[in-house]
Enzyme design. Structure first.
Site: not given
Length: 353
Positions: A31, A111-112, A148, A160, A214
Site C-alpha cells: 500500500e 473507499g479502498g 485521475e 488501481d 493522499y
C-alpha cells in the site's frame, strides 16, 4: 432492479451501442508504494462498474448515474462536475469528439476498492469497443491513471487501474509498478486447510481521496526521495539511510521501504506468514504513514483477534474505507458475521465474498 438495457432505454429512449464492465480491486499487500515505483499484490473483486453508451448526435454529453439517479449535461469540450470528469476525461484522452449518452452503474463500494478505477476502465473499454481504438489493456490502464491526474485531481499510482484492467478474482497480481512487469500468483495456502479465502469488509467510514491527505503523502515521500538522492524510494533497501531525514519524512519513507520488502517476502509465503505480513503492513500504515482511521483500526483488530484469520489490514489509500483479511478456507462468512456483530460505531458490511 431493472436490467441494464431497459435502464438505459428508460433514460435515453433508445438502446445503447455498447456496454462494458470493469471490476474493483482489493490490495492484499503493498500500500502506498505504487507512486514510488514499488511492488503491489492486488486481486480483482466480483463487484464491477458497468457503462453503456451511444452517440447522440448533439452538442452535449448526457451522463446518467443509476446509483445517484442523476443526469448531468456537459457541453462538448467541457469537463463537468460530480462524477462527470471520470467520463469526460476518458473521452478526451481517447480522442473522442462525439457527444455521447452514457449510463453508469456500479456495485463497487467506494473507499479502498478502486471504484474510481473501475468506472474509468469500464468507460475506456466501452470507448475502445465503440470506436475500435487500438489500445491494449496496459494502455487503457495508463489512460485511466491519466484521467485521475489531469481531470480528477488525484495523483494516484498505477496499481488501481492495472488491477482493474488485468487482474482476476482467483489470483494475486504481482506488479512491479515501475517496469509494469507482472505475473499472476495463486492465493496463499495453508498446508492443512488449503487455499485461504480473501474477506473484504467495508468499515462504513466514507472518504474521498482528493479531499484527504493522499496528495500530501505523495508530496512527502517525493521530498524524502529527493533528500536521499534517489529517483524513488523503490531504490532504497537499507533503512539506515533514512537517518538523515526529518522525523516525519523518516516515518513516511520507512513505511514505503518496509512495505516493498513485505511484498517481496510474501511472494512465496504460506497463509500464516502472509497474514503476519498483512498485520505488520497495517501497523506501518497506521503509525508511520498515518492513513488509517480509528474505526478502521477497531475493525482490523477484531479481525486479527479471530482464530480463523491469518492476518488483516486496511486496504486502499486509507482515511476510512475497506479492510481486507486472509481467512482459513471456508470460514469467511462465519468470520464476517462474528466480527461485524462486535463492530460498533459505524455500519460495517461484508463486501467479499
Amino acid at each position: 432492479m431493472t436490467t441494464e438495457r431497459s435502464s438505459f432505454e428508460s433514460v435515453f429512449g433508445t438502446a445503447p451501442e455498447v456496454t462494458a464492465r470493469a471490476p474493483g480491486r482489493v490490495n492484499l499487500l503493498g500500500e502506498h508504494t505504487d507512486y514510488q515505483g514499488g511492488f503491489v499484490l492486488p486481486a480483482a473483486i466480483p463487484q464491477q462498474a458497468t457503462v453503456s453508451l451511444r452517440r447522440n448526435g448533439g452538442g452535449e454529453h448526457r451522463l446518467y448515474s443509476a446509483n445517484l439517479n442523476q443526469t448531468l449535461t456537459v457541453p462538448l469540450g467541457e469537463v463537468g462536475t460530480g462524477f462527470a470528469p471520470y467520463l469526460t476525461g476518458s473521452m478526451a484522452l481517447s480522442g473522442v469528439e462525439d457527444a455521447l449518452d452514457i449510463w453508469v452503474w456500479s456495485d463497487v463500494p467506494s473507499g479502498g476498492l478502486s471504484s474510481s478505477a473501475a468506472l474509468e476502465l469500464a468507460t475506456l473499454r466501452a470507448l475502445r469497443e465503440l470506436y475500435g481504438l487500438p489500445l491494449n489493456d496496459v494502455e487503457l490502464a495508463l489512460l485511466g491513471q491519466k484521467v485521475e491526474h489531469e481531470y480528477v485531481g488525484v495523483m494516484c499510482g498505477i496499481m488501481d487501474q492495472m488491477a482493474s484492467s488485468l487482474a482476476d478474482t482467483w489470483h494475486m497480481l504481482f506488479l512491479d509498478t515501475r517496469s509494469l512487469e507482472r505475473r499472476k500468483l495463486p492465493l496463499p495456502a495453508d498446508p492443512l486447510s488449503g487455499t485461504a479465502q480473501v474477506l473484504v469488509l467495508d468499515s462504513g467510514v466514507p472518504r474521498r481521496l482528493a479531499e484527504s491527505g493522499y496528495n500530501e503523502r505523495r508530496a512527502q515521500v517525493e521530498e524524502a526521495s529527493r533528500l536521499l538522492g534517489v529517483p524513488q524510494l523503490r531504490d532504497v533497501t537499507d533503512l539506515s539511510m533514512l537517518s538523515v531525514l526529518p522525523e516525519l519524512l523518516h516515518r513516511r519513507a520507512h513505511h514505503v521501504i518496509s512495505e516493498n520488502a513485505r511484498v517481496l517476502e510474501a511472494l512465496d509465503a504460506d497463509a500464516a506468514r502472509f497474514g503476519t505480513l498483512m498485520n505488520a503492513s497495517h501497523a506501518s500504515l497506521r503509525d508511520d504513514y498515518e492513513v488509517s482511521h480509528p474505526q478502521v483500526d477497531v475493525l482490523v483488530a477484531l479481525l486479527q483477534a479471530h482464530p480463523q484469520v491469518y492476518g488483516a489490514r486496511m486496504t486502499g489509500a486509507g482515511f476510512g474505507g475497506a479492510v481486507v483479511a486472509l481467512v482459513r478456507a471456508g470460514q469467511a462468512a462465519q468470520v464476517a458475521d462474528s466480527v461485524l456483530a462486535q463492530y460498533t460505531g459505524a455500519e460495517g458490511r461484508m463486501v467479499v465474498p
